[in-house]
Design an enzyme around this catalytic site. Structure first.
Site: not given
Ligand code: GLC
Length: 722
Positions: A264-266
């Site tokens: 996942s992104d941040y």
């Protein structure tokens, strides 16, 4: 150019068996620990968490000794000794910073882009990185979005070519210290379609647009062997990309059979709560893991809730096992179990090496786009120059929006470049104003310097903090007082050349009308200044071509070449009412961009003739073959990016008025002609039709070979069903 790269999303049986053997010895806590990625900058207890087997990967550490230290904790102080994956944003270079990816794409040179990615991977590997959070492959048609800087522009065909090149470069075989790097194409998917160009904003597009425009570069990256994918922040028509079963499972796993890791992104998992898609972090963890996220970057959702979700039966243990198996396979395939530590002497052999610096110059030279050259005023012949502007001697802006370990002291500014290329040239430098505020007022002094010179070179645009993530702009003109500076210097009467440094296409109608020469230099990396000087003085003939359209005004956005015809196309047709045609156009602005996709001038001129469709009627399983002759009619050698476009005139659904289907970079001596021949499998002319099935439809097509999306030689061909 590829000298072999490693595919990291299909694993040999021995790798899977090794992963399964480790998995069989893992507790549920240890498994969930592998699905957690932390940023040590925000986790003071990182050592303790690693020692407790609660971390599978870390990001944003770029000290080899610190990486080795933390890796020793993972390998030597935990029960199973599973090494960490160390990820970093090496978007356009590690320490040798290349032009931003949007600039690189304007080279239209996949081999060169692959070499740049390979160099970045070598330097990153030498510094202990295993996982590069790149290439960014988001298609974007809205320069208000700051992250247009990180991608390859507006077109899926060019975007696919650049995605493939960068994956090959990052995952090249034989990197520094025999280490390996995993690529991570991002941001899956359609992040570049954010409404109003506002970062992280809603994306609401049809499945057909998703499949025909935004998914293809991800498919290309995976088909090239990309190890992983990073899921995006945005929602896609109501369902966030980081918890979207359709994109993450149906497309990625079932249709594409992708076996790589989905990161996942941040905090994108944690943000499901803010999206209103999860009531709390527990539900965010549930929805993300069920949808197909393998590793949670800094969301804290998996580490805090996944064990309980499995124990209470809300999440099948098999989902966790599948995710951990993919993570372990990647670690095994990267060789981390055999070689978890990085030789701390490697950096000295790779960082900022002379051949790396030369490659950065090569890319910078070829990424520069000559937008205008009346006179021609360029190449400059004078040796008495006023160099003006806040970016003329700025060492930070050329590093761009993701400068990783790049340092201002590594940067050659335009002033440095001019002094290196024309040491005998009398250059008076006046900053004139600052980039973004009124802290400096040297406009009068700049005008004086211009009056005393034979030519004024203005270096204007954006600094490195005005594009990239969370850097959307609603106004796309020159920031601060730069427009005032520009107009004052033009009013001096001295011939003016403008060099634009930016992370996006800017809106520059006044400049386009009043300035005889405009050079788009983007944020050109550590060799930017030398490359600009080489172009200004004709040491290098410019050859870059735009991969994102330049709007005339923000009101036109999105403006891109691959638009639809509409029922009342601007090109003549339209229902006549009250003695005038009612068409799809503005009453106060042109429909056309200021500078179109594929556009870029040279110091020489190229003529196109003898377009020949060798296959006027072509079957569904056949290949379209089209050729033309390109002649360098000038006195200078030069490179020309020849482009092939098609139009499917009638479909079961409406089709773009033009689609890029091929391109080739030609190097031609003065007077030299060359035949360029494109062979396009008819299968590549397909699209997702009425029932969203990919396929080619028989019928009439147009075809162009030319220098940009708005010009070229036109012909026709037919795809026959028989
Ligand atoms: C950022 C970006 C992503 C990057 C990640 C790690 O928010 O969206 O591109 O790779 O976080 O820094």
């Amino acid at each position: 150019m590829s000298d072999g790269h490693i595919r990291l999303n299909r694993f040999e049986q021995r790798v899977v068996a090794q992963a399964d053997e480790i998995l069989s010895r893992m507790t549920l806590d240890e498994k969930v620990g592998q699905m957690n990625q932390l940023d040590p900058r925000w986790n003071r207890e990182i050592d303790k968490l690693v020692r407790q087997s609660k971390v599978g990967s870390v990001l944003s550490i770029r000290s080899v000794s610190e990486i080795n230290r933390l890796q020793r904790v993972a390998v030597e102080e935990t029960r199973l000794g599973i090494p960490l994956l160390v990820g970093n944003d090496v978007i356009h270079g590690y320490r040798t910073i290349f032009p931003i990816p949007l600039a690189e794409s304007c080279t239209w040179d996949p081999d060169l882009v692959e070499r740049a990615a390979r160099i970045a991977a070598d330097e990153a590997a030498a510094s202990g990185t295993d996982w590069i959070f790149a290439p960014m492959v988001d298609i974007c048609r809205d320069p208000r979005w700051g992250r247009i800087a990180e991608g390859a522009g507006e077109d899926p065909t060019l975007g696919q070519a650049m995605a493939r090149a960068r994956v090959r470069g990052f995952q090249a075989d034989g990197l520094a210290g025999e280490r390996r790097i995993a690529a991570c194409p991002k941001h899956y998917v359609a992040y570049g379609a954010a409404e109003a160009g506002k970062d992280y904003n809603t994306v609401d597009i049809s499945e057909r647009t998703l499949r025909d425009v935004f998914l293809p570069p991800f498919w290309a990256a995976i088909d090239e062997g990309a190890a992983s994918i990073m899921s995006a922040f945005n929602e896609i028509s109501g369902i966030p990309a980081s918890a979207n079963p359709f994109t993450l499972r149906e497309v990625l796993r079932q249709e594409w059979d992708f076996e790589g890791v989905v990161l996942s992104d941040y905090n994108a998992v944690g943000e499901l709560v803010a999206h209103g898609f999860a009531a709390d972090l527990r539900e965010a963890a549930l929805r993300a893991v069920l949808a197909g996220i393998d590793m949670d970057m800094m969301g804290h959702a998996f580490p805090e809730h996944l064990v309980a979700l499995v124990e209470e039966g809300a999440v099948p243990l098999s989902l966790v096992d599948d995710a951990v198996r993919r993570i372990l396979c990647l670690k095994i395939a990267l060789g981390l179990f055999e070689r978890p530590y990085t030789d701390e002497g490697l950096e000295a052999q790779f960082i900022l090496r002379e051949d790396h610096r030369h490659a950065a110059l090569d890319v910078a030279r070829k990424s520069i786009v000559l937008l205008k050259n009346e006179g021609p005023i360029l190449p400059l012949r004078t040796t008495k120059i006023a160099l003006i502007g806040p970016l003329a001697d700025d060492r930070a802006a050329p590093l761009g929006c993701w400068h990783c370990e790049g340092r201002p002291e590594d940067v050659e500014t335009v002033l440095d470049g001019i002094r290196a290329v024309r040491p005998g040239c009398a250059v008076e430098f006046v900053e004139g104003c600052t980039v973004a505020d009124d802290a400096l007022d040297q406009v009068e002094d700049a005008v004086r310097a211009a009056r005393q010179a034979e030519a004024a070179v203005l270096v204007l645009g954006e600094n490195e903090r005005m594009s990239g993530e969370a850097r959307s702009r609603a106004y796309l003109g020159l920031p601060g007082r730069q427009q005032e500076l520009l107009e004052a210097v033009v009013a001096s009467g001295t011939p003016v050349v403008c060099v634009l440094m930016s992370g996006r296409p800017l809106v520059i109608p006044w400049m386009a009308e009043h300035v005889p020469a405009i050079v788009q230099a983007w944020h050109g990396g550590i060799r930017a200044g030398r490359a600009v000087a080489d172009i200004l003085f004709g040491e290098v003939n410019p050859s870059g071509k735009l991969t994102a359209s330049f709007p005339r005004t923000v009101g036109q956005i999105p403006v891109y070449y691959g638009h639809k015809s509409t029922g009342r196309p601007f090109l003549g047709e339209g229902t006549v009412q009250f003695e005038q045609a009612y068409r799809s156009n503005y009453i106060d602005e042109s429909n056309r961009p200021l500078y179109p996709f594929g556009y870029g001038l040279s110091y020489t001129t190229f003529a196109y003739k003898d377009l020949n469709v060798e296959t006027p009627v072509v079957g569904m399983e056949d290949t379209l073959v089209v050729s033309a002759t390109v002649t360098n009619e000038g006195e200078l050698p030069g490179d020309e990016v020849v482009q092939l476009y098609v139009q499917d005139l009638v479909g079961s659904v409406t089709r773009p008025v033009k689609e890029l289907k091929g391109f080739e970079r030609l190097s031609l001596a003065a007077g030299e002609s060359a035949s360029v021949r494109f062979e396009v499998p008819i299968s590549e002319l397909g699209f997702h039709g009425l029932v969203l099935e990919y396929g080619v439809e028989a019928g009439a097509f147009k075809v162009w070979i030319g220098p940009d999306a708005e010009s070229g030689l036109e012909a026709a061909f037919t795809v026959s069903a028989g």
